[in-house]
Design a protein around this motif. Structure first.
Motif, PDB file in Angstrom:
ATOM      1  N   TYR A  66      15.559 -13.878  -3.678  1.00 22.31           N
ATOM      2  CA  TYR A  66      15.148 -15.137  -4.302  1.00 22.31           C
ATOM      3  C   TYR A  66      16.308 -16.083  -4.588  1.00 22.31           C
ATOM      4  N   GLY A  78      14.993 -20.718  -2.252  1.00 23.24           N
ATOM      5  CA  GLY A  78      14.844 -19.354  -2.759  1.00 23.24           C
ATOM      6  C   GLY A  78      13.448 -18.783  -2.650  1.00 23.24           C
ATOM      7  N   CYS A  80      14.501 -20.569  -8.503  1.00 23.17           N
ATOM      8  CA  CYS A  80      13.565 -20.790  -7.399  1.00 23.17           C
ATOM      9  C   CYS A  80      12.173 -21.205  -7.892  1.00 23.17           C
TER      10      CYS A  80
END
Length: 223
Positions: free
Chosen positions: A115, A135, A164
């Motif tokens: 991520y 991400g 993210c």
């Protein structure tokens, strides 16, 4: 491949091959949330992107019937070895997320996907943590397909960083027909990877002047 071994020891043992994501703060945070789910011998558990396999092993120690999946052959081998080291039975599959377990549904799905926002496509060892410019390379896929791999009373636990988009994950899960909420969170200083790309993260508007990261576990279930 099914891995079977001797009875479990009281302390979980872990060996991590080079290039495989090692257990870190996000692993522990997700593990804490998983333990609250009351895993029993009746629980079919799926560990998406198992990495070292430590959470899959822990779920097996709790009594669950566990399938672990990873696209990395090194991760698959590492998870199999850690199952052996801890005397647990895991069904370890090589493949791209749920493509490794087509048509199956689970009571509990845990996911610690890559991520970390990255300026370049993931490659080499960085595939264990880098996930595209926002991400969300794998997070969105997991959110969108969750209804297909969860049983009607099933639960998804997914961990990721605020970098993210926590709100985006909650919205995406809601759009997929799941009720989602944050059940765990912690904050920690940026690690080596994030510090190395701090200027890029700021240029993308992903972080301001701060150098701390918030990790969250989101719990989702069918409405």
């Amino acid at each position: 491949m099914t891995v079977e071994a001797r009875p479990a020891a009281s302390r979980l043992r872990c060996w991590v091959a080079p290039g495989v994501y090692p257990p870190q703060t996000d692993t522990r945070l997700l593990g804490r949330a998983m333990r609250r789910e009351g895993v029993t011998a009746e629980t079919d558990v799926l560990d998406l992107g198992t990495g070292s396999g430590v959470l899959a092993v822990e779920a097996a120690r709790l009594g669950g019937h566990v399938t672990a999946v990873d696209i990395s052959w090194r991760a698959v081998a590492t998870a199999r070895l850690n199952a052996l080291l801890n005397g647990q039975t895991l069904h370890v599959r090589h493949g791209d997320l749920t493509a490794a377990v087509p048509g199956r549904r689970f009571d509990l799905v845990i996911a610690n996907p890559p991520y970390v926002p990255a300026p370049e496509p993931p490659r080499g060892h960085a595939r264990a943590w880098d996930a595209g410019p926002d991400g969300r390379l794998l997070i969105d896929r997991i959110c969108d397909t969750a209804p297909a791999f969860l049983r009607p009373t099933g639960t998804l636990l997914i961990v990721h960083s605020h970098l993210c988009g926590i709100g985006e994950t909650l919205s995406r899960l809601a759009e997929a027909g799941l009720r989602a909420r944050i059940v765990d969170r912690t904050r920690l200083p940026f690690g080596t990877v994030l510090r190395s790309r701090l200027a890029w993260l700021r240029a993308q508007g992903l972080t301001a002047d701060g150098t701390t990261e918030e990790l969250v576990v989101i719990r989702a279930e069918p409405v």
